[in-house]
Write an enzyme that holds these catalytic residues in place. Structure first.
Site, PDB file in Angstrom:
ATOM      1  N   SER A  69       0.837  -1.193   0.000  1.00  0.00           N
ATOM      2  CA  SER A  69       0.000   0.000   0.000  1.00  0.00           C
ATOM      3  C   SER A  69       0.883   1.258   0.000  1.00  0.00           C
ATOM      4  CB  SER A  69      -0.932  -0.051   1.223  1.00  0.00           C
ATOM      5  OG  SER A  69      -1.910   0.942   1.142  1.00  0.00           O
ATOM      6  N   ARG A  88     -11.984   6.064  10.098  1.00  0.00           N
ATOM      7  CA  ARG A  88     -11.546   4.671  10.075  1.00  0.00           C
ATOM      8  C   ARG A  88     -12.622   3.769   9.458  1.00  0.00           C
ATOM      9  NH1 ARG A  88      -6.991   1.861   9.658  1.00  0.00           N
ATOM     10  NH2 ARG A  88      -7.064  -0.106  10.751  1.00  0.00           N
ATOM     11  N   ASP A 125      -8.876  -5.991  -4.971  1.00  0.00           N
ATOM     12  CA  ASP A 125      -8.474  -4.691  -4.411  1.00  0.00           C
ATOM     13  C   ASP A 125      -8.982  -3.589  -5.330  1.00  0.00           C
ATOM     14  OD1 ASP A 125      -7.214  -2.464  -3.408  1.00  0.00           O
ATOM     15  OD2 ASP A 125      -5.204  -3.323  -3.394  1.00  0.00           O
ATOM     16  N   HIS A 177      -8.196  -4.713  -0.563  1.00  0.00           N
ATOM     17  CA  HIS A 177      -6.875  -4.127  -0.346  1.00  0.00           C
ATOM     18  C   HIS A 177      -6.143  -4.819   0.811  1.00  0.00           C
ATOM     19  CE1 HIS A 177      -3.828  -1.097  -0.639  1.00  0.00           C
ATOM     20  NE2 HIS A 177      -4.036  -0.653   0.576  1.00  0.00           N
ATOM     21  N   ASP A 178      -6.893  -5.233   1.819  1.00  0.00           N
ATOM     22  CA  ASP A 178      -6.305  -5.894   2.984  1.00  0.00           C
ATOM     23  C   ASP A 178      -5.619  -7.214   2.654  1.00  0.00           C
ATOM     24  OD1 ASP A 178      -6.596  -4.188   5.064  1.00  0.00           O
ATOM     25  OD2 ASP A 178      -8.395  -5.107   5.908  1.00  0.00           O
TER      26      ASP A 178
END
Lengths: 381, 204
Positions: free
Chosen positions: A157, A227, A325, A358-359
């Site tokens: 990232s 968040r 992602d 994305h994680d």
């Protein structure tokens, strides 16, 4: 918390701090008179210092990439799945250094650090840093630790962007550059998400223009919203559907707004609260990190030609993306690959099939592990 | 090091020190061999996960890529970026081979392809006498499970080259053991089981 340390873990680790008294000129034009960098190391530096790897962290990450700080630790470091004995970043072979970027809030100089001039926390007056500034300070850390040439610089990232910047700014100082789930710059959509996150924090009444420290409060509502929003962009539609579906917390609708009814609501609220309250993440740092992301654009100075920006790199590249992602989609990684092939640079690339969005770069995945391992084995030490 | 004979034949066609693109590079055998014996640089494009891992292991540059993504073609690469663009045993599996051949010569100065010859007497016998699609060492797999969707004969390929303005520089015809026998040189479209071609754009 670990009952016992697994054999493929780096075990109990202790952060260290390097202090730099020489002023450093930042991209924004301002100067930090002195600064410190917190870092962790795993493995052993070999005699000819050829096995050092540098790990760059993502937006809310820090130096604690692997192992545990103590036996009561709830969770290991953020990249524990991939760093350790026998793992792709094999601490039996490599000397791994994971450093915390300046502007952060977990040990390196940042908004929550005392400003030597005012004897108060820097707060909102901490200069806005850039990926280049981070690379510059990491380069100083390398010198401090006696490492002239890194076997590799690795990041996911925002950390992947930092690795890319390394290859441009210090082309002769790294042999391999591993860029995972990154992009050569943010899109308008990426910046848009960051702007919503910033507005959530800036408009929290307890933000107090960034001077919340003196008031003894934290803008937890803004941080929580930022968040929660971020978290949605880290997951994928299919991943969320698989994990939560439309499952209800109490098995029935309550016809109201107060309680989290769907599991996904409950999950997001938990993640947001935990980030804002338990993790103690600094709101000024969060604002800063989103700006670092927005400003990153190494091709900008080369007439928006990324190939030109990469013309002088000498490192071998390994670029990885993940199919689900959408924050930094495979197409964004492919832009980096295309720029490298246009310059006849060594590069390998794979888009790993994964549902985790994305994680995915943090999560165990057999093919990811296999190909990552295959590349790391290639690095001679 | 033992190398598949068709790959050995191809590598003899490639000038040392060239920059090449290998479309559907498999486990990277050809690129690794060319790197070690002819100081060749370049990239392999591959879609299969296991093959990609193998390529990474053998230290060649591999890029995940779907050759059947017609909209893309080889747009990831610039014009004349490579000395050679190679595609072994994949032409017949491509959705639009005519388009891909032109793309090969857009990004490369020369193209090299290999494919099974559907004009081989065995295929003609199978179709002509038993009325069935041929199954042979060169064409394993039943019609419903084979990856081969655009089979052609030597003559078909050469006609296509003619139509598309491609000049054939070199041709080799071999059997499944990649040997060339006398009858193949005499009547290649009847006796050759595999064809190897090197070609370029016809000079204007």
């Amino acid at each position: 918390m670990p009952k016992e340390i697994p054999p493929d873990s780096v075990g109990i680790v202790k952060p260290e701090v390097a202090y730099f008294d020489e002023p450093i000129k930042l991209d924004c034009g301002r100067t930090l008179p002195k600064y410190h960098i917190t870092y962790e190391t795993y493995g052993t530096l070999n005699a000819d210092k050829s096995n050092a790897l540098l790990i760059c962290h993502a937006l809310s990450g820090d130096h604690h990439a692997a192992g545990y700080h103590h036996m009561e630790d709830r969770k290991p470091g953020w990249w524990n799945n991939y760093i350790g004995p026998g793992k792709p970043i094999d601490t039996n072979r490599f000397f791994v250094i994971s450093s915390h970027n300046i502007g952060g809030c977990r040990g390196s100089t940042g908004p929550n650090t005392m400003n030597p001039d005012t004897k108060k926390p820097y707060g909102p007056n901490f200069p806005i840093v850039t990926v280049r500034d981070w690379v510059q300070t990491q380069h100083k850390l390398g010198q401090y630790l006696g490492i002239e040439k890194w076997a590799g610089v690795i990041g996911g990232s925002l950390g992947g962007m930092q690795a890319l910047q390394w290859s441009i700014d210090y082309p002769d100082d790294l042999r391999h550059c591993i860029v995972i789930a990154a992009a050569p710059k943010l899109t308008a959509q990426n910046i848009a998400f960051n702007e919503v996150a910033r507005q959530a924090i800036l408009r929290d009444p307890e933000f107090h223009d960034g001077h919340f420290y003196e008031k003894g409060v934290i803008p937890h509502r803004g941080l929580m919203l930022a968040r929660m929003l971020g978290h949605i962009t880290y997951l994928s539609d299919v991943g969320m559907r698989k994990k939560f579906g439309r499952e209800l917390k109490e098995g029935k609708l309550n016809y109201g707004f107060d309680e989290a009814e769907f599991q996904i609501e409950s999950y997001l609220r938990y993640q947001g609260r935990s980030f804002a309250e338990r993790s103690g993440f600094d709101a000024n740092t969060y604002l800063l990190m989103t700006k670092v992301l927005d400003y990153f654009d190494p091709a900008n100075k080369h007439d928006h030609n990324l190939g030109e920006a990469l013309a002088h790199v000498t490192a071998d590249f390994f670029v990885l993306s993940f199919t689900s992602d959408w924050r930094f989609s495979p197409a964004r990684s492919e832009e980096i690959v295309r720029a490298l092939t246009s310059q006849k640079k060594n590069v390998s690339y794979m888009a790993i099939r994964a549902n985790d969005g994305h994680d995915a770069f943090l999560i165990p995945n057999p093919v990811y592990r296999q190909v990552f391992d295959a590349y790391m084995q290639r690095i001679k030490v | 090091m033992t190398l598949r004979t068709d790959l050995a034949l191809i590598s003899e066609w490639i000038e040392p020190g060239s920059h090449i693109l290998d479309l559907g590079c498999g486990d990277g055998t050809l690129l690794a061999y060319l790197r070690d014996t002819r100081q060749v640089t370049g990239y392999g494009l591959e879609i299969n996960e296991d093959n990609i891992v193998q390529c990474v292991k053998s230290g060649i540059n591999v890029i995940q890529f779907d050759l059947n993504d017609l909209d893309k073609g080889l747009c990831d690469f610039n014009e004349n970026a490579f000395d050679y663009v190679v595609m072994t045993q994949a032409l017949q599996t491509i959705g639009h081979p005519n388009f891909l051949l032109m793309e090969m010569l857009r990004v490369g100065k020369q193209g090299i392809v290999t494919f099974p010859n559907f004009g081989h007497w065995g295929c003609r016998l199978s179709l002509g006498f038993s009325g069935k699609m041929p199954v042979s060492p060169a064409l394993p797999g039943q019609w419903y499970e084979t990856e081969n969707i655009h089979l052609c004969t030597l003559r078909d390929f050469e006609n296509l080259c003619e139509e598309q303005g491609l000049e054939i520089l070199q041709r080799s015809v071999v059997d499944p053991d990649h040997r060339t026998r006398f009858m193949m040189t005499l009547l290649p479209n009847l006796f050759g089981e595999f064809a190897l071609y090197r070609f370029q754009r016809r000079p204007q």
